[in-house]
Design an enzyme around this catalytic site. Structure first.
Site, short mmCIF file in Angstrom:
data_model
loop_
_atom_site.label_atom_id
_atom_site.label_comp_id
_atom_site.label_asym_id
_atom_site.label_seq_id
_atom_site.Cartn_x
_atom_site.Cartn_y
_atom_site.Cartn_z
N ARG A 93 -6.73 4.04 -1.02
CA ARG A 93 -7.02 5.17 -0.12
C ARG A 93 -7.00 6.46 -0.93
O ARG A 93 -6.42 6.52 -2.01
CB ARG A 93 -5.99 5.22 1.00
CG ARG A 93 -6.00 3.92 1.79
CD ARG A 93 -5.04 3.86 2.92
NE ARG A 93 -3.93 4.75 2.81
CZ ARG A 93 -3.41 5.42 3.85
NH1 ARG A 93 -3.92 5.28 5.05
NH2 ARG A 93 -2.38 6.21 3.69
N SER A 106 0.82 -1.21 0.00
CA SER A 106 0.00 0.00 0.00
C SER A 106 0.86 1.27 0.00
O SER A 106 1.63 1.50 -0.92
CB SER A 106 -0.97 -0.04 1.18
OG SER A 106 -1.93 0.99 1.03
N ASP A 147 -1.38 1.82 -4.12
CA ASP A 147 -2.21 0.68 -4.56
C ASP A 147 -3.67 1.09 -4.74
O ASP A 147 -4.55 0.23 -4.90
CB ASP A 147 -2.08 -0.50 -3.60
CG ASP A 147 -2.67 -0.23 -2.24
OD1 ASP A 147 -2.62 0.94 -1.79
OD2 ASP A 147 -3.19 -1.16 -1.59
N SER A 195 -7.78 6.83 8.49
CA SER A 195 -6.56 6.92 7.69
C SER A 195 -6.90 6.90 6.20
O SER A 195 -6.38 6.10 5.43
CB SER A 195 -5.59 5.80 8.06
OG SER A 195 -6.25 4.55 8.01
#
Length: 618
Positions: free
Chosen positions: A333, A171, A330, A432
């Site tokens: 987010r 990530s 990735d 997050s």
């Protein structure tokens, strides 16, 4: 470590003088077929670096909040060819035991664009080895022919009715890391007991099987299929279910800049904007293509704010684009920045974005639901360290709000349960910057979140409002929720343990603190031990999580603060939020109170100077 024939020990001349270590070294040198990582262990042995050998070879990877994650390199607790083969053999063993139709339904494998030359290690190579282990055992494998966003793997598991899937990614971690994320047949990341059982199975079969190293099986086996086109097309089609203002999107003059942070996001975000009727967002040219070194950012985490968004903000100013969307490497987010009237940029926190998403997803549901739809059937979820703003919206609007443990694996599993029971889930998030809009993917998804934010900004612009102005309206309607999240670095696990043990034995044995400086503590919840002083039986409603440290304090002044260890990095994180009622609208007073309380929390509970903690760099 798993039993192996130890009749071929290291010769006396090469012995480390420690039988357990000798055995581990022998195993590594016998099993590893990657010349680079094999040489790393050979060199340490030749140079007498026994402590480092022990650190690398005498412990194993374990499942954290995002699967297996570690630095790339040689050793049983690092991510490399051998540990990925071992992990996949364990998964094969567990799935074979769990599903009689495993060999009919198959397994999904995806990967990002990470890599490390010094270990001859890349996400694609690790993905090929993952596939090889399964193909050699006659398991059909859906192996993506190119890199994909992490959400495509859980989406594919559900769409293709596979038994499970793996995504090779770390990530937004630093460039040295990689990881191995496992999804169950329900399309959610694995939780307990699967993770514990898989680790047991891995330990039962640590020696590579015949065929496990044969990574060209991906190119030659008839059991390998490429799901890329089907999954990408279906995903973009499903995305349209949460598009509510297509006409507006097609007409808007609003411009967007997108950065994919040197990762996988570019092509997929372009397609998502097209699915919503938008012109494509303007890409940041220096960050558009994959680069495992993440050369233009000091760390590839868009959560770090303005410092890492520099290139996108400058491009947006040049192009007169008001909104910047940033997907992490990735693409699971999303960070968002908006230019304000004074020319400055506001980078929204995950909690602020969640307030906007919560308002938006509920408003869109309300406008588009059928006459007989029941608001009591509607749910939103958040992890327990995230803002309580959704709880405030739910209380006022009449839908349900639920909390889970930190980590999207808990959200995904709970959402699946709710859907199976006929409930409707509109939105879920973790602070997050992880967001789940709709339920096509039971994991956080930066691609869908990016295009939903673009539609929200477009709609608001048609009402002469910015995202920042709408955020204030949301807080004035439902009550200000002002939060601050940060962390300290601590590379010494015993110190971390000592800090949390002190909180459990504060003024006396088995007694939690009643004050933090001048602030009165009403309740304490300790997820590590399962204690919760607010419950009649003193037991936590959330499941116990012994493998990580996490204590939450509820203060008399309405603040909730949590201290926890990170599941993926050497950090002690703190989360604090002032939850005010709608009539308490003096933001400055609330912010000052929060700041003072955080100061007290750090000084009294974390004691950074005494414990040698490293402050997060601004």
């Amino acid at each position: 470590m798993g039993d192996v024939n130890s009749n071929v020990p290291l010769t006396a001349a090469r012995s480390t003088g420690d039988a357990q270590l000798d055995r581990a070294v022998w195993q590594w040198l016998s099993w590893d077929k990657n010349q680079k990582t094999k040489e790393q262990i050979e060199n340490l042995l030749q140079n007498g670096k026994h402590k480092e050998l022990r650190d690398r070879l005498c412990c194993r990877l374990t499942f954290g909040t995002a699967g297996l994650r570690s630095a790339m390199g040689a050793g049983f607790c690092y991510i490399n060819d051998l540990t990925v083969i071992q992990s996949t053999q364990g998964i094969y063993k567990y799935l074979e035991r769990s599903f009689s139709d495993f060999k009919q339904r198959g397994f999904v494998v995806g990967y990002d664009t990470r890599g490390q030359v010094t270990s001859n290690c890349s996400s694609k190579k690790l993905a090929k080895l993952t596939a090889a282990v399964l193909l050699a055992k006659d398991v059909p494998v859906y192996f993506f022919s190119t890199y994909v966003p992490t959400p495509f793997v859980p989406y594919a598991v559900q769409q293709l009715k596979a038994v499970a899937g793996v995504m090779i990614t770390a990530s937004h971690n630093r460039k040295e890391d990689n990881g191995y994320k496992v999804y169950w047949e329900n399309g959610a990341q694995i939780t307990s007991p699967h993770d514990k059982e898989i680790i047991k199975c891995i330990e039962e079969c640590v020696e590579p099987w015949n065929g496990s190293w044969n990574d060209n099986l991906v190119d030659t086996s008839p059991l390998r299929q490429d799901p890329l086109k089907k999954i990408c097309d279906c995903y973009m089609e499903d995305l349209k279910k949460i598009c509510y203002h297509r006409e507006l999107n097609m007409q808007t003059n609003l411009k967007f800049v997108h950065t994919s942070f040197h990762g996988v996001g570019h092509d997929y975000v372009q397609l998502a904007f097209k699915a919503f009727g938008f012109q494509p967002p303007i890409p940041v040219p220096e960050q558009k293509d994959p680069d495992p070194d993440f050369s233009t950012v000091k760390c590839p985490n868009p959560e770090e704010g303005e410092s890492v968004l520099e290139l996108s903000l400058r491009l947006a100013e040049k192009e007169s684009a008001k909104v910047v969307v940033a997907t992490d490497p990735d693409a699971d987010r999303l960070a968002v920045a908006e230019q304000q009237e004074n020319g400055c940029w506001k980078v929204f926190t995950g909690n602020e974005l969640a307030a906007l998403f919560g308002w938006w997803m509920f408003s869109c549901w309300k406008e588009n639901c059928s006459k007989d739809a029941d608001v009591k059937n509607v749910y939103m979820l958040a992890t327990t360290v995230s803002s309580k703003i959704l709880r405030a919206i739910a209380l006022k609007e009449g839908f349900h709000f639920e909390e889970t443990l930190p980590g999207f694996k808990w959200i995904g599993s709970r959402v699946k349960d709710l859907l199976d029971n006929g409930k409707e889930v509109l939105f879920a998030f973790e602070e997050s910057i992880g967001f789940m809009c709709g339920t096509s993917v039971l994991d956080k998804d930066g691609v869908s979140a990016a295009v939903v934010i673009a539609e929200m900004a477009t709609y608001l612009e048609s009402k002469n409002l910015s995202l920042a102005q709408k955020l204030i309206e949301v807080y004035e309607t439902y009550g200000y929720h002002i939060s601050k999240t940060s962390y300290f670095l601590c590379y010494d696990p015993p110190t971390i343990k000592r800090i949390f043990e002190k909180l459990r034995n504060f003024d006396a044995p088995q007694s939690y603190p009643k004050f933090c400086g001048i602030y009165n503590i009403l309740h304490v919840r300790d997820i590590t031990t399962g204690y919760d002083s607010s419950q009649p039986n003193k037991k936590s409603v959330l499941p116990v999580s012994k493998s990580s440290q996490m204590i939450t304090f509820t203060f008399q002044n309405g603040c909730v603060a949590t201290l926890r260890t990170s599941g993926t990095e050497p950090k002690i994180k703190y989360y604090a939020e002032m939850c005010a009622l709608p009539e308490q609208s003096d933001r400055t007073v609330l912010e000052e109170e929060l700041q003072k309380l955080i100061g007290a929390l750090i000084e009294n509970f974390l004691e950074p100077d005494k414990n040698g903690l490293i402050w997060r760099s601004a």
